[in-house]
Scaffold this motif. Structure first.
Motif, mmCIF file in Angstrom:
data_model
loop_
_atom_site.group_PDB
_atom_site.id
_atom_site.type_symbol
_atom_site.label_atom_id
_atom_site.label_comp_id
_atom_site.label_asym_id
_atom_site.label_seq_id
_atom_site.Cartn_x
_atom_site.Cartn_y
_atom_site.Cartn_z
ATOM 1 N N LEU A 383 -13.753 -81.748 15.269
ATOM 2 C CA LEU A 383 -13.636 -82.138 16.677
ATOM 3 C C LEU A 383 -12.476 -81.452 17.381
ATOM 4 O O LEU A 383 -12.480 -81.285 18.603
ATOM 5 N N LEU A 384 -11.451 -81.045 16.647
ATOM 6 C CA LEU A 384 -10.278 -80.427 17.260
ATOM 7 C C LEU A 384 -10.377 -78.905 17.310
ATOM 8 O O LEU A 384 -9.489 -78.245 17.850
ATOM 9 N N GLY A 385 -11.436 -78.330 16.738
ATOM 10 C CA GLY A 385 -11.547 -76.883 16.676
ATOM 11 C C GLY A 385 -12.492 -76.332 17.730
ATOM 12 O O GLY A 385 -13.107 -77.063 18.501
ATOM 13 N N SER A 386 -12.578 -75.005 17.777
ATOM 14 C CA SER A 386 -13.484 -74.322 18.696
ATOM 15 C C SER A 386 -14.197 -73.230 17.913
ATOM 16 O O SER A 386 -13.784 -72.864 16.800
ATOM 17 N N THR A 387 -15.244 -72.665 18.510
ATOM 18 C CA THR A 387 -15.992 -71.611 17.823
ATOM 19 C C THR A 387 -15.120 -70.384 17.593
ATOM 20 O O THR A 387 -15.176 -69.757 16.531
ATOM 21 N N GLU A 388 -14.273 -70.047 18.600
ATOM 22 C CA GLU A 388 -13.397 -68.893 18.457
ATOM 23 C C GLU A 388 -12.440 -69.073 17.274
ATOM 24 O O GLU A 388 -12.240 -68.155 16.471
ATOM 25 N N GLU A 389 -11.868 -70.259 17.155
ATOM 26 C CA GLU A 389 -10.944 -70.533 16.052
ATOM 27 C C GLU A 389 -11.686 -70.513 14.711
ATOM 28 O O GLU A 389 -11.145 -70.069 13.693
ATOM 29 N N THR A 390 -12.933 -70.973 14.720
ATOM 30 C CA THR A 390 -13.724 -70.976 13.485
ATOM 31 C C THR A 390 -14.025 -69.556 13.032
ATOM 32 O O THR A 390 -14.021 -69.258 11.825
ATOM 33 N N ILE A 391 -14.271 -68.644 13.983
ATOM 34 C CA ILE A 391 -14.490 -67.239 13.631
ATOM 35 C C ILE A 391 -13.252 -66.668 12.950
ATOM 36 O O ILE A 391 -13.345 -65.964 11.942
ATOM 37 N N VAL A 392 -12.086 -66.997 13.483
ATOM 38 C CA VAL A 392 -10.840 -66.540 12.867
ATOM 39 C C VAL A 392 -10.671 -67.148 11.475
ATOM 40 O O VAL A 392 -10.245 -66.469 10.520
ATOM 41 N N ASP A 393 -11.030 -68.425 11.347
ATOM 42 C CA ASP A 393 -10.941 -69.079 10.030
ATOM 43 C C ASP A 393 -11.857 -68.396 9.014
ATOM 44 O O ASP A 393 -11.495 -68.245 7.836
ATOM 45 N N VAL A 394 -13.047 -67.992 9.463
ATOM 46 C CA VAL A 394 -13.976 -67.295 8.570
ATOM 47 C C VAL A 394 -13.371 -65.964 8.121
ATOM 48 O O VAL A 394 -13.461 -65.588 6.936
ATOM 49 N N PHE A 395 -12.749 -65.258 9.057
ATOM 50 C CA PHE A 395 -12.108 -63.993 8.698
ATOM 51 C C PHE A 395 -11.021 -64.218 7.650
ATOM 52 O O PHE A 395 -10.913 -63.458 6.670
ATOM 53 N N LYS A 396 -10.218 -65.256 7.820
ATOM 54 C CA LYS A 396 -9.152 -65.545 6.856
ATOM 55 C C LYS A 396 -9.727 -65.920 5.487
ATOM 56 O O LYS A 396 -9.195 -65.524 4.445
ATOM 57 N N CYS A 397 -10.836 -66.691 5.491
ATOM 58 C CA CYS A 397 -11.503 -67.029 4.222
ATOM 59 C C CYS A 397 -12.000 -65.761 3.531
ATOM 60 O O CYS A 397 -11.875 -65.615 2.309
ATOM 61 N N TRP A 398 -12.552 -64.860 4.329
ATOM 62 C CA TRP A 398 -13.075 -63.606 3.771
ATOM 63 C C TRP A 398 -11.940 -62.800 3.149
ATOM 64 O O TRP A 398 -12.073 -62.243 2.061
ATOM 65 N N MET A 399 -10.811 -62.734 3.843
ATOM 66 C CA MET A 399 -9.660 -62.016 3.296
ATOM 67 C C MET A 399 -9.129 -62.680 2.027
ATOM 68 O O MET A 399 -8.597 -62.013 1.137
ATOM 69 N N GLY A 400 -9.304 -63.997 1.950
ATOM 70 C CA GLY A 400 -8.795 -64.728 0.791
ATOM 71 C C GLY A 400 -9.664 -64.601 -0.445
ATOM 72 O O GLY A 400 -9.228 -64.957 -1.547
ATOM 73 N N HIS A 401 -10.899 -64.119 -0.289
ATOM 74 C CA HIS A 401 -11.801 -63.940 -1.442
ATOM 75 C C HIS A 401 -11.861 -62.442 -1.762
ATOM 76 O O HIS A 401 -12.780 -61.735 -1.337
ATOM 77 N N SER A 402 -10.870 -61.990 -2.515
ATOM 78 C CA SER A 402 -10.814 -60.554 -2.820
ATOM 79 C C SER A 402 -12.010 -60.093 -3.641
ATOM 80 O O SER A 402 -12.420 -58.932 -3.560
ATOM 81 N N GLU A 403 -12.595 -61.010 -4.451
ATOM 82 C CA GLU A 403 -13.742 -60.620 -5.278
ATOM 83 C C GLU A 403 -14.988 -60.359 -4.430
ATOM 84 O O GLU A 403 -15.934 -59.687 -4.876
ATOM 85 N N LEU A 404 -15.007 -60.884 -3.195
ATOM 86 C CA LEU A 404 -16.147 -60.676 -2.291
ATOM 87 C C LEU A 404 -15.886 -59.571 -1.274
ATOM 88 O O LEU A 404 -16.785 -59.216 -0.519
ATOM 89 N N MET A 405 -14.672 -59.059 -1.258
ATOM 90 C CA MET A 405 -14.277 -58.084 -0.243
ATOM 91 C C MET A 405 -14.615 -56.671 -0.716
ATOM 92 O O MET A 405 -14.055 -56.182 -1.705
ATOM 93 N N ILE A 406 -15.529 -56.027 -0.005
ATOM 94 C CA ILE A 406 -15.888 -54.646 -0.319
ATOM 95 C C ILE A 406 -15.076 -53.683 0.538
ATOM 96 O O ILE A 406 -14.543 -52.686 0.051
ATOM 97 N N ASN A 407 -14.990 -53.989 1.841
ATOM 98 C CA ASN A 407 -14.235 -53.142 2.767
ATOM 99 C C ASN A 407 -13.585 -54.051 3.805
ATOM 100 O O ASN A 407 -14.266 -54.636 4.638
ATOM 101 N N GLN A 408 -12.273 -54.178 3.727
ATOM 102 C CA GLN A 408 -11.557 -55.116 4.593
ATOM 103 C C GLN A 408 -11.712 -54.746 6.068
ATOM 104 O O GLN A 408 -11.939 -55.615 6.917
ATOM 105 N N LYS A 409 -11.623 -53.473 6.375
ATOM 106 C CA LYS A 409 -11.735 -53.050 7.771
ATOM 107 C C LYS A 409 -13.132 -53.348 8.322
ATOM 108 O O LYS A 409 -13.289 -53.824 9.452
ATOM 109 N N SER A 410 -14.149 -53.103 7.503
ATOM 110 C CA SER A 410 -15.522 -53.357 7.925
ATOM 111 C C SER A 410 -15.771 -54.846 8.134
ATOM 112 O O SER A 410 -16.449 -55.254 9.091
ATOM 113 N N ALA A 411 -15.203 -55.689 7.251
ATOM 114 C CA ALA A 411 -15.356 -57.142 7.400
ATOM 115 C C ALA A 411 -14.669 -57.630 8.674
ATOM 116 O O ALA A 411 -15.209 -58.460 9.412
ATOM 117 N N LYS A 412 -13.479 -57.094 8.924
ATOM 118 C CA LYS A 412 -12.748 -57.475 10.144
ATOM 119 C C LYS A 412 -13.523 -57.055 11.390
ATOM 120 O O LYS A 412 -13.604 -57.803 12.371
#
Length: 455
Positions: A383-412
């Motif tokens: 309830l306290l979040g927004s879609t924009e903030e959730t997109i940023v949270d997803v990016f941070k989660c992606w950065m935090g899973h190095s085993e799933l990261m193929i290309n950091q720049k491409s994911a960003k």
């Protein structure tokens, strides 16, 4: 004097008769003579056949009661010989099944093995409907074998059913194949329940070969999909990624041989979606994300737009369920296959600048819309979040899973695409971009790329 000799002779004959009636070895010798005479005879008497087979079952039952194993084995071998020469009564498979179940209940596994082998020559003499009945009866023997923890006998049953499937007979092909697939569906689930992975692997390999060689297999996509789905549900319960790989290899083999047509693949995708939804309920299981990745590979086999649409929709539905149950951070591995697919599409779209692939572009926008629907749903749960903030949270989660990261720049870059699609007016963009420089700086899209994507 003569009357004494006569009485003695009668007594001797009575003793010999009693000995014959109670000595199984003599009965078997007499049975062999009768069988040889019947095989050589061109015109066979039905009553004589019934009598011969009835006596054979009587000897088998007596042999099991008095633990005369040799007599039982010899008589079952004679039965196989009789079946091979067409000496069969109506309902013969039911009588043979009864012997097998009786042997199972009396802990005589060797006898059951002989009984299962006797089904091989028997089914060659049966009508199409009786072949289906025989397969169901073999299934019952297999189920009881698993219950009695006689996995070797269950393996013999599976081998016998596959043998029946492999016999070329156009008149019974479809009925036989459908009955066999349903039987193997049950026996496959039980082998997984017993954790007999060796049997399950062998079943998959031989069944795949059998279906590929069958001329009617492409008409049974519903049955095949139902069987594979039942196995996958059990594999999820076991949390066995290796066995999941066995199933995926089989599916790709069937697709490569055109056993699973476009309609069959669509049915398979729906079944996989149901299985993935069950798997995502366990936050510690990697199978949900593996299933979703496999679904994208499956759609890529035929590059059918209908398949892509279905897979993207199912992936979104499963991701929402996972987010609802476990939250964004715990569910990220389940969201990742859709994000990774979108990232690959974006990379391909921007790599080939000179040519425009409308199908790929349309698919990219579809994936972007589905991703934004998921993230908007996640924002509404918080309830306290927004879609924009959730997109940023997803990016941070992606950065935090190095085993799933193929290309950091491409994911960003893909996450920035999601944000730029979400933000439609420049005022909102400025207000949002200012608070998270790590994510938004620098903007990785050139002006020409933004025009190409309409952002």
């Amino acid at each position: 004097m003569f009357w004494m000799i006569g009485i003695s002779s009668v007594v001797v004959f009575i003793i010999l008769g009693w000995y014959y009636l109670h000595n199984l070895d003599w009965q078997i010798k007499f049975l062999i003579a009768r069988l040889n005479k019947m095989i050589r005879c061109q015109k066979r008497d039905r009553q004589a056949i019934k009598s011969l087979l009835k006596d054979s079952y009587t000897i088998i039952n007596k042999g099991m009661v008095c633990n005369h194993s040799t007599a039982v084995y010899q008589t079952l071998d004679l039965l196989k010989l009789a079946f091979g020469h067409g000496l069969v009564r109506s309902g013969e498979s039911g009588r043979l099944m009864a012997i097998g179940i009786s042997a199972l209940n009396n802990n005589k596994p060797d006898v059951v093995g002989f009984v299962v082998d006797a089904f091989r020559p028997l089914v060659r003499q049966l009508s199409p409907d009786d072949v289906v009945i025989a397969i169901n009866q073999l299934t019952l023997i297999g189920v009881i074998s698993f219950k009695k923890k006689q996995n070797f006998l269950a393996a013999k049953v599976v081998d016998c059913i596959l043998f029946i499937m492999e016999q070329p007979d156009e008149s019974v092909e479809r009925k036989k194949m459908v009955a066999a697939i349903k039987a193997l569906k049950v026996l496959g689930v039980l082998s997984l329940r017993r954790r007999d992975t060796g049997l399950f692997r062998e079943l998959n390999i031989r069944l795949s070969t059998c279906l590929i060689s069958s001329c009617k297999a492409d008409d049974m996509t519903t049955e095949i999909s139902s069987m594979l789905a039942a196995w996958l549900h059990r594999i999820i319960w076991l949390n066995e990624t290796v066995l999941f790989t066995v199933i995926t290899d089989m599916i790709f083999n069937l697709i490569g041989a055109d056993v699973l047509t476009d309609d069959g693949i669509e049915v398979m995708i729906d079944e996989l979606g149901n299985v993935a939804a069950s798997a995502c309920l366990n936050p510690n299981s990697p199978l949900a994300s593996l299933i979703l990745e496999f679904m994208f590979r499956l759609a890529n086999e035929r590059k059918n737009d209908r398949h892509w649409t279905r897979v993207v929709t199912i992936a979104g539905r499963v991701a929402k369920l996972a987010i609802y149950r476990h939250g964004l951070a715990a569910a990220f591995t389940i969201i990742h296959p859709l994000l990774e697919f979108g990232r690959n599409l974006l990379w391909a779209e921007l790599k080939f600048i000179e040519s425009v692939d409308k199908i790929r572009q349309r698919l990219l926008f579809r994936v972007v819309r589905e991703s934004l629907l998921i993230l908007s749903y996640c924002a509404r749960l918080n309830l306290l979040g927004s879609t924009e903030e959730t997109i940023v949270d997803v990016f941070k989660c992606w950065m935090g899973h190095s085993e799933l990261m193929i290309n950091q720049k491409s994911a960003k870059k893909y996450c920035q695409l999601l944000l730029l699609f979400w933000l439609k007016n420049k005022r909102q963009m400025k207000r949002t971009l200012s608070y998270d420089p790590e994510f938004i700086e620098p903007i990785l899209f050139s002006s020409s790329e933004r025009r190409r994507l309409g952002i």
